[in-house]
Design an enzyme around this catalytic site. Structure first.
Site, PDB file in Angstrom:
ATOM      1  N   GLY A 154       0.637  -1.155  -0.118  1.00 51.99           N
ATOM      2  CA  GLY A 154       0.090   0.257  -0.020  1.00 51.99           C
ATOM      3  C   GLY A 154       0.907   1.256  -0.132  1.00 51.99           C
ATOM      4  O   GLY A 154       2.075   1.220  -0.376  1.00 51.99           O
ATOM      5  N   ARG A 236       1.207  -3.874  12.496  1.00 57.79           N
ATOM      6  CA  ARG A 236       0.329  -4.139  13.702  1.00 57.79           C
ATOM      7  C   ARG A 236       1.366  -5.493  14.254  1.00 57.79           C
ATOM      8  O   ARG A 236       1.440  -6.292  13.681  1.00 57.79           O
ATOM      9  CB  ARG A 236      -0.901  -4.165  13.609  1.00 57.79           C
ATOM     10  CG  ARG A 236      -1.831  -2.946  13.291  1.00 57.79           C
ATOM     11  CD  ARG A 236      -1.922  -2.308  14.295  1.00 57.79           C
ATOM     12  NE  ARG A 236      -2.538  -1.001  14.398  1.00 57.79           N
ATOM     13  CZ  ARG A 236      -2.260   0.250  13.962  1.00 57.79           C
ATOM     14  NH1 ARG A 236      -0.875   0.469  13.851  1.00 57.79           N
ATOM     15  NH2 ARG A 236      -2.874   1.411  13.913  1.00 57.79           N
ATOM     16  N   GLU A 265       0.440  -4.872  22.969  1.00 62.12           N
ATOM     17  CA  GLU A 265       1.144  -3.568  23.344  1.00 62.12           C
ATOM     18  C   GLU A 265       0.221  -2.998  24.473  1.00 62.12           C
ATOM     19  O   GLU A 265      -1.102  -3.427  24.323  1.00 62.12           O
ATOM     20  CB  GLU A 265       1.003  -2.736  22.473  1.00 62.12           C
ATOM     21  CG  GLU A 265       2.025  -2.718  21.335  1.00 62.12           C
ATOM     22  CD  GLU A 265       1.771  -1.826  20.132  1.00 62.12           C
ATOM     23  OE1 GLU A 265       2.008  -1.915  19.143  1.00 62.12           O
ATOM     24  OE2 GLU A 265       1.472  -0.604  20.407  1.00 62.12           O
ATOM     25  N   HIS A 283       6.207   1.695  19.144  1.00 63.59           N
ATOM     26  CA  HIS A 283       5.153   2.262  18.381  1.00 63.59           C
ATOM     27  C   HIS A 283       5.370   3.903  17.707  1.00 63.59           C
ATOM     28  O   HIS A 283       4.401   4.473  18.169  1.00 63.59           O
ATOM     29  CB  HIS A 283       3.745   1.785  18.669  1.00 63.59           C
ATOM     30  CG  HIS A 283       2.648   1.897  17.692  1.00 63.59           C
ATOM     31  ND1 HIS A 283       1.877   0.929  17.656  1.00 63.59           N
ATOM     32  CD2 HIS A 283       2.719   2.242  16.529  1.00 63.59           C
ATOM     33  CE1 HIS A 283       0.819   1.158  16.814  1.00 63.59           C
ATOM     34  NE2 HIS A 283       1.588   1.889  16.021  1.00 63.59           N
TER      35      HIS A 283
END
Ligand code: GLV
Ligand code: GLV
Length: 316
Positions: A154, A236, A265, A283
């Site tokens: 993407g 993710r 997380e 992150h």
């Protein structure tokens, strides 16, 4: 009209909401709110601005009868029950595009760190172990000329591919769709996942988290990888089966890994913390000052559009 925001975001966004004269309530503490605290905030809200750390499920949605729009301050929206929101006539918007380059930059930083053992080297120096140049000290892997496997081409995956060209890398990618422009621009080759795993020296993950991508990289996939491969994940955490990753790092199947995201997380498995051949970041893919400002503007603009009765730009 009331806008509830689950955490302080950059002022650039807040100012947009203030100009509209909305009643703005921001969760006052510098921590992730509990579900009950989100429910208390959305009870009488017309709009919710949420973070990827907030689970916006049926219970939260059902507790907000006036809610018209949920603005997720993120590109990923796996934290929101989007189908249910839609069913209730609530519009969901996110922040695509503005964080593509920042996230691709971090992915590349992690590629370089994991191949060239940057974090191990830093630790080595700080611990006073550096006794002078040595022929076999902290040998890593080459980036220049290596084969990069992009899983998910993407916006972000493609942006990593464009960076890889500057490193003379051969690019192969796997995606649900063929990306012909990307192929033209970078010479990238579309391959099945199995082939990507068996040919890439460095694998970088850029898929969204869905039912199909949960544990996309597990025991079987690690077995297919080249011995000594390197794996980087900035998408993710749940896309990788961390147990399988830990085995592959421990038994030397793969050379190293770098993770910006984790299965559970913010809890990090102790084994990951104890392994030397993994780089861990908290992150921070989109964490540049400019990107976070742009994300705030984007989400607040779209929330304001919906509340004014206009079509949002970045509807999920
Ligand atoms: C960050 O992970 C995002 O989805 O924006
Ligand atoms: C996310 O923005 C992606 O399409 O990679």
């Amino acid at each position: 009209m009331k806008v509830f925001i689950t955490r302080k975001i950059p002022e650039d966004g807040i100012r947009i909401l203030e100009k509209e004269g909305f009643d703005i309530e921001i969760f006052p503490e510098d921590r992730i709110p509990e579900k009950e605290e989100i429910i208390r905030g959305v009870k009488d809200a017309d709009a919710l601005i949420s973070l990827l750390t907030d689970r916006i499920d049926r219970e939260v949605i059902d507790s907000a009868p006036k809610l018209k729009v949920i603005g997720n301050y993120a590109v990923g929206y796996n934290n929101i029950d989007v189908d249910y929101a839609k069913k209730k006539g609530i519009i969901v918007v996110n922040t695509p595009g503005v964080l593509t380059d920042a996230t691709a930059d971090l992915a590349f930083a992690l590629i370089l760190a994991a191949t060239r053992r940057v974090v191990e080297g830093d630790k080595f120096v700080r611990e006073g172990k550096f006794k002078g140049w040595a022929p076999l000290l902290l040998l890593g892997k080459d980036v220049w000329g290596a084969t990069l496997g992009i899983v998910g081409a993407g916006r972000i995956g493609q942006a990593v591919g464009h960076r890889a060209k500057g490193f003379n890398m051969k690019i192969i990618y796997y995606d649900k769709f063929r990306r012909e422009n990307f192929e033209k621009e970078t010479g990238a080759e579309f391959v099945p996942l199995e082939k990507l795993l068996s040919q890439a020296d460095i694998i970088t993950i850029h898929v969204p988290l869905t039912q199909e991508t949960y544990h996309l990289i597990g025991k079987r996939e690690f077995a297919l990888m080249k011995d000594g491969a390197i794996l980087v994940n900035t998408s993710r955490g749940e896309v990788i089966d961390e147990e399988a990753l830990i085995s592959a790092l421990k038994n030397g199947k793969i050379f190293s890994a770098a993770l910006d995201v984790f299965e559970n997380e913010p809890d990090i498995r102790k084994e990951l913390l104890d392994l030397p051949n993994i780089v861990l970041t908290p992150h921070i893919g989109s964490a540049t000052e400019r990107t976070r400002r742009k994300m705030a503007e984007m989400v607040c603009n779209d929330v304001a559009r919906v509340l004014r009765g206009e079509e949002p730009i970045n509807k999920v």
